[in-house]
Design a protein around this motif. Structure first.
Motif, PDB file in Angstrom:
ATOM      1  N   MET A   1       0.852  -1.196   0.000  1.00  8.04           N
ATOM      2  CA  MET A   1       0.000   0.000   0.000  1.00  8.04           C
ATOM      3  C   MET A   1       0.884   1.241   0.000  1.00  8.04           C
ATOM      4  SD  MET A   1      -2.902   1.198   2.767  1.00  8.04           S
ATOM      5  CE  MET A   1      -1.693   1.422   4.082  1.00  8.04           C
ATOM      6  N   PHE A   2       0.531   2.224  -0.820  1.00  5.30           N
ATOM      7  CA  PHE A   2       1.303   3.463  -0.870  1.00  5.30           C
ATOM      8  C   PHE A   2       0.935   4.350   0.304  1.00  5.30           C
ATOM      9  CE2 PHE A   2       4.039   6.172  -3.280  1.00  5.30           C
ATOM     10  CZ  PHE A   2       3.679   7.436  -2.907  1.00  5.30           C
ATOM     11  N   ILE A   3       1.891   4.747   1.100  1.00  2.00           N
ATOM     12  CA  ILE A   3       1.645   5.588   2.267  1.00  2.00           C
ATOM     13  C   ILE A   3       1.813   7.048   1.848  1.00  2.00           C
ATOM     14  CG2 ILE A   3       2.340   6.140   4.603  1.00  2.00           C
ATOM     15  CD1 ILE A   3       1.136   3.367   4.267  1.00  2.00           C
ATOM     16  N   SER A 352      13.836  10.811 -11.852  1.00  4.79           N
ATOM     17  CA  SER A 352      14.737   9.877 -12.523  1.00  4.79           C
ATOM     18  C   SER A 352      14.139   9.321 -13.800  1.00  4.79           C
ATOM     19  CB  SER A 352      15.090   8.723 -11.572  1.00  4.79           C
ATOM     20  OG  SER A 352      13.960   7.875 -11.374  1.00  4.79           O
ATOM     21  N   GLY A 353      12.871   9.639 -14.077  1.00  9.08           N
ATOM     22  CA  GLY A 353      12.218   9.142 -15.273  1.00  9.08           C
ATOM     23  C   GLY A 353      11.390   7.888 -15.061  1.00  9.08           C
ATOM     24  N   SER A 354      11.320   7.398 -13.821  1.00  5.18           N
ATOM     25  CA  SER A 354      10.551   6.186 -13.545  1.00  5.18           C
ATOM     26  C   SER A 354       9.062   6.506 -13.443  1.00  5.18           C
ATOM     27  CB  SER A 354      11.023   5.549 -12.232  1.00  5.18           C
ATOM     28  OG  SER A 354      12.391   5.198 -12.317  1.00  5.18           O
ATOM     29  N   PRO A 355       8.207   5.650 -13.999  1.00  4.25           N
ATOM     30  CA  PRO A 355       6.757   5.895 -13.939  1.00  4.25           C
ATOM     31  C   PRO A 355       6.261   5.931 -12.498  1.00  4.25           C
ATOM     32  CG  PRO A 355       7.279   4.204 -15.563  1.00  4.25           C
ATOM     33  CD  PRO A 355       8.542   4.442 -14.785  1.00  4.25           C
ATOM     34  N   LEU A 356       5.266   6.762 -12.249  1.00  5.68           N
ATOM     35  CA  LEU A 356       4.664   6.897 -10.930  1.00  5.68           C
ATOM     36  C   LEU A 356       3.232   6.366 -10.946  1.00  5.68           C
ATOM     37  CD1 LEU A 356       5.913  10.449  -9.880  1.00  5.68           C
ATOM     38  CD2 LEU A 356       6.610   8.257  -8.900  1.00  5.68           C
ATOM     39  N   PRO A 357       2.740   5.907  -9.792  1.00  3.31           N
ATOM     40  CA  PRO A 357       1.380   5.358  -9.735  1.00  3.31           C
ATOM     41  C   PRO A 357       0.329   6.454  -9.870  1.00  3.31           C
ATOM     42  CG  PRO A 357       2.339   5.431  -7.545  1.00  3.31           C
ATOM     43  CD  PRO A 357       3.433   5.785  -8.494  1.00  3.31           C
ATOM     44  N   PRO A 362      -2.605  14.917  -9.176  1.00  6.75           N
ATOM     45  CA  PRO A 362      -3.501  15.727  -8.331  1.00  6.75           C
ATOM     46  C   PRO A 362      -4.953  15.295  -8.531  1.00  6.75           C
ATOM     47  CG  PRO A 362      -2.774  17.005 -10.231  1.00  6.75           C
ATOM     48  CD  PRO A 362      -2.023  15.705 -10.287  1.00  6.75           C
ATOM     49  N   PHE A 363      -5.732  15.399  -7.474  1.00  2.23           N
ATOM     50  CA  PHE A 363      -7.144  15.040  -7.523  1.00  2.23           C
ATOM     51  C   PHE A 363      -7.963  16.182  -6.924  1.00  2.23           C
ATOM     52  CE2 PHE A 363      -5.000  11.038  -7.951  1.00  2.23           C
ATOM     53  CZ  PHE A 363      -5.807  10.299  -8.811  1.00  2.23           C
ATOM     54  N   ALA A 364      -8.926  16.685  -7.702  1.00  2.00           N
ATOM     55  CA  ALA A 364      -9.812  17.770  -7.263  1.00  2.00           C
ATOM     56  C   ALA A 364      -9.009  19.000  -6.834  1.00  2.00           C
ATOM     57  CB  ALA A 364     -10.737  17.303  -6.141  1.00  2.00           C
ATOM     58  N   ARG A 384      -8.537  10.297  -4.255  1.00  2.04           N
ATOM     59  CA  ARG A 384      -7.209   9.743  -4.484  1.00  2.04           C
ATOM     60  C   ARG A 384      -7.193   8.246  -4.194  1.00  2.04           C
ATOM     61  NH1 ARG A 384      -2.941  12.677  -4.595  1.00  2.04           N
ATOM     62  NH2 ARG A 384      -3.684  14.263  -3.131  1.00  2.04           N
ATOM     63  N   PRO A 385      -6.616   7.435  -5.074  1.00  7.15           N
ATOM     64  CA  PRO A 385      -6.472   6.004  -4.789  1.00  7.15           C
ATOM     65  C   PRO A 385      -5.714   5.775  -3.490  1.00  7.15           C
ATOM     66  CG  PRO A 385      -5.969   6.452  -7.089  1.00  7.15           C
ATOM     67  CD  PRO A 385      -6.117   7.790  -6.414  1.00  7.15           C
ATOM     68  N   GLY A 386      -6.254   4.935  -2.641  1.00  7.49           N
ATOM     69  CA  GLY A 386      -5.641   4.684  -1.351  1.00  7.49           C
ATOM     70  C   GLY A 386      -6.211   5.524  -0.234  1.00  7.49           C
ATOM     71  N   GLY A 387      -7.062   6.513  -0.567  1.00  8.81           N
ATOM     72  CA  GLY A 387      -7.690   7.322   0.469  1.00  8.81           C
ATOM     73  C   GLY A 387      -7.549   8.803   0.217  1.00  8.81           C
ATOM     74  N   ASP A 388      -8.567   9.541   0.599  1.00  7.61           N
ATOM     75  CA  ASP A 388      -8.555  10.996   0.433  1.00  7.61           C
ATOM     76  C   ASP A 388      -7.484  11.619   1.319  1.00  7.61           C
ATOM     77  OD1 ASP A 388     -10.747  10.674  -1.222  1.00  7.61           O
ATOM     78  OD2 ASP A 388     -12.207  11.136   0.349  1.00  7.61           O
ATOM     79  N   SER A 389      -6.685  12.518   0.756  1.00  9.07           N
ATOM     80  CA  SER A 389      -5.670  13.239   1.522  1.00  9.07           C
ATOM     81  C   SER A 389      -5.201  14.422   0.695  1.00  9.07           C
ATOM     82  CB  SER A 389      -4.480  12.341   1.877  1.00  9.07           C
ATOM     83  OG  SER A 389      -3.861  11.843   0.704  1.00  9.07           O
ATOM     84  N   SER A 390      -4.860  15.520   1.368  1.00  5.47           N
ATOM     85  CA  SER A 390      -4.464  16.743   0.687  1.00  5.47           C
ATOM     86  C   SER A 390      -2.966  16.971   0.793  1.00  5.47           C
ATOM     87  CB  SER A 390      -5.209  17.944   1.283  1.00  5.47           C
ATOM     88  OG  SER A 390      -6.605  17.798   1.173  1.00  5.47           O
ATOM     89  N   ARG A 391      -2.450  17.749  -0.140  1.00  4.35           N
ATOM     90  CA  ARG A 391      -1.021  18.054  -0.167  1.00  4.35           C
ATOM     91  C   ARG A 391      -0.774  19.217  -1.128  1.00  4.35           C
ATOM     92  NH1 ARG A 391       1.913  13.736  -4.297  1.00  4.35           N
ATOM     93  NH2 ARG A 391       0.519  14.132  -6.059  1.00  4.35           N
TER      94      ARG A 391
END
Length: 505
Positions: A1-3, A352-357, A362-364, A384-391
């Motif tokens: 799971m992504f934290i 580094s050019g690696s794909p990200l999940p 950004p969401f909403a 957001r996949p994995g749960g709503d959270s802001s940043r």
């Protein structure tokens, strides 16, 4: 799971990249004259009167002379001998009306006014300021900001105020908008007037109003007012003055396809001199091209605009809350050239050019800030996949390859504000965050509204203004240089030098 939440005031594993150059706001309020005082004049001050103005803390001062001469005045608070605000007339006359701007409450300001010439005798007077007007929300301030004046609008229990505060959080300009409008009132300082626009963010056609665009001077006197756009249904979420004096606003459209009808996106660019629309765009163009629709309700719910000139030409970025994307529109053709979002036209990688999940998109989001090929996003994180959270997150966009690089992100433990919010680049390299909470629509939210200056290189919070009450809601915030807005000697070296010249200090 992504934290997602990696601790209080923590960046994710992406390192902060070098900051783009962000221009400082222009200096516009320095004294109108400079140099030594003219030679002696045989003119004196007969009378000084002080009047209140619609903008609490600002005062209109009338200085009457017994002859023709220009005048100056200066005021110093009794509790801070290093602070002075000054004003000067534009030319000689027997009667002058000057503005004393940038005062703060709960103190006595000791003032003096005199003809602008050597040997003139200054006439003393005082300005008594009691507690702040109305029921301003309570808040606390910690830290030291990299700039001086912080502008924001705040709504609490039916009353909404536009405020400018100093580094200590003391209110220096307050304008009461009343309780009529929703929180989505976009506010900015043009160098001459305070620009305010929005107020119809729910698209309720049965409401008593459909938002407004208003400009007031430093006194709070209205110099421009519109309650109906020429293009679109009403004013919502975003309205800003452009460098040429024209006004860019989100106005919402009613899009149609066959029997379907829904609220789309409309943009109006309006010239207040000719009172005419100089450019407009709506999402109906995408519908007519067979790219979008049919829908119902409000499928996109745009919340911000930004005009840009980039490698793809003259563009307009439109932030879509419900659409979970940011569209780039070509301003010449009206065509949509890019879609930034999880289901858009870009791929997402780390430095580094690696794909990200998918969760790293950004969401909403609200009110992205574009500088060069970078975009700074207030990522509300709803859905957001994995749960709503802001940043807060910054991305670098390659418009040719349609590749987006996540440069860094930052959050606080437990932070989730599902609607509103704002983040801006600052000339210092820091960013200014309006951590918006609108409890009227999100009563479950546990956060308090706050304005935060963050150093993204170190994740240090340099300055924080946090509201005490759960119902204090803010929409956006802006930071201005010490020589902007007010002629304050403490915060502008040029004003300090002029103060010493005027007073013989």
């Amino acid at each position: 799971m992504f934290i997602w939440l990696v601790g209080l005031a923590a960046c994710t594993q992406q390192d902060a990249m070098p900051r783009p150059d962000v221009p400082s706001t222009p200096t516009t309020t320095l004294p109108p004259t400079d140099g030594p005082l003219p030679e002696d004049c045989d003119v004196g001050v007969v009378d000084v009167t002080v009047e209140e103005t619609p903008a609490f803390l600002q005062r209109r001062v009338t200085v009457t002379l017994d002859g023709q001469a220009p005048v100056w005045l200066a005021c110093t608070p009794d509790d801070d001998p290093d602070e002075h605000v000054i004003a000067e007339s534009e030319g000689p006359a027997e009667e002058h009306v000057l503005g004393v701007h940038g005062l703060y409450a709960d103190t006595t300001w000791t003032c003096e006014a005199a003809p602008l010439c050597k040997g003139a005798v200054a006439k003393p007077f005082t300005i008594e300021l009691g507690p702040a007007a109305g029921t301003l929300p309570d808040y606390s301030v910690t830290g030291t900001p990299s700039g001086v004046w912080t502008l924001f609008n705040v709504q609490e229990l039916g009353a909404q105020f536009v405020m400018v505060v100093d580094p200590l959080g003391r209110a220096r300009w307050v304008y009461n908008l009343g309780g009529t409008y929703l929180i989505d009132v976009d506010v900015s300082w043009t160098g001459e007037v305070m620009h305010m626009g929005g107020g119809w963010g729910l698209f309720d056609e049965s409401a008593s109003h459909r938002g407004f665009v208003q400009q007031v001077d430093r006194f709070g006197d209205t110099v421009l007012w519109r309650d109906t756009p020429d293009f679109g249904l009403g004013y919502n979420h975003h309205s800003e003055p452009l460098a040429d004096g024209e006004i860019l606003s989100l106005t919402t459209s009613r899009d149609t396809l066959a029997d379907a009808e829904w609220y789309g996106v409309a943009v109006e660019r309006w010239d207040p001199v000719t009172e005419s629309v100089t450019w407009s765009w709506s999402s109906q163009q995408l519908v007519d091209a067979g790219i979008e629709g049919p829908y119902s309700g409000s499928p996109w719910h745009a919340n911000a605009l930004e005009m840009v000139t980039d490698s793809a030409g003259e563009g307009l970025w439109i932030s879509l809350y419900a659409g979970q994307a940011i569209w780039r529109i070509d301003r010449s053709s009206g065509e949509r050239t890019h879609v930034f979002g999880a289901d858009g036209t870009f791929t997402l990688v780390d430095p580094s050019g690696s794909p990200l999940p998918r969760a790293e998109w950004p969401f909403a989001q609200h009110d992205p800030d574009f500088v060069d090929n970078r975009v700074l996003v207030y990522d509300n994180g709803t859905g957001r996949p994995g749960g709503d959270s802001s940043r807060i997150a910054e991305y670098e966009l390659d418009l040719d390859t349609h590749e987006a690089t996540l440069l860094w992100s930052w959050t606080e433990e437990g932070w989730y504000t599902p609607i509103v919010g704002d983040v801006d680049y600052l000339p210092s390299g820091n960013v200014l965050i309006a951590k918006g909470v609108f409890r009227f629509l999100t009563p479950f939210a546990s956060d308090r509204s706050a304005i935060i200056e963050l150093d993204p290189e170190t994740s240090d919070v340099k300055w924080r203004l946090e509201f005490d009450g759960a119902w204090a809601s803010i929409f956006r915030a802006h930071r201005y240089d010490g020589c902007d807005l007010f002629a304050s000697a403490k915060h502008c070296p040029a004003v300090q030098a002029r103060y010493l010249t005027l007073t013989g200090g």
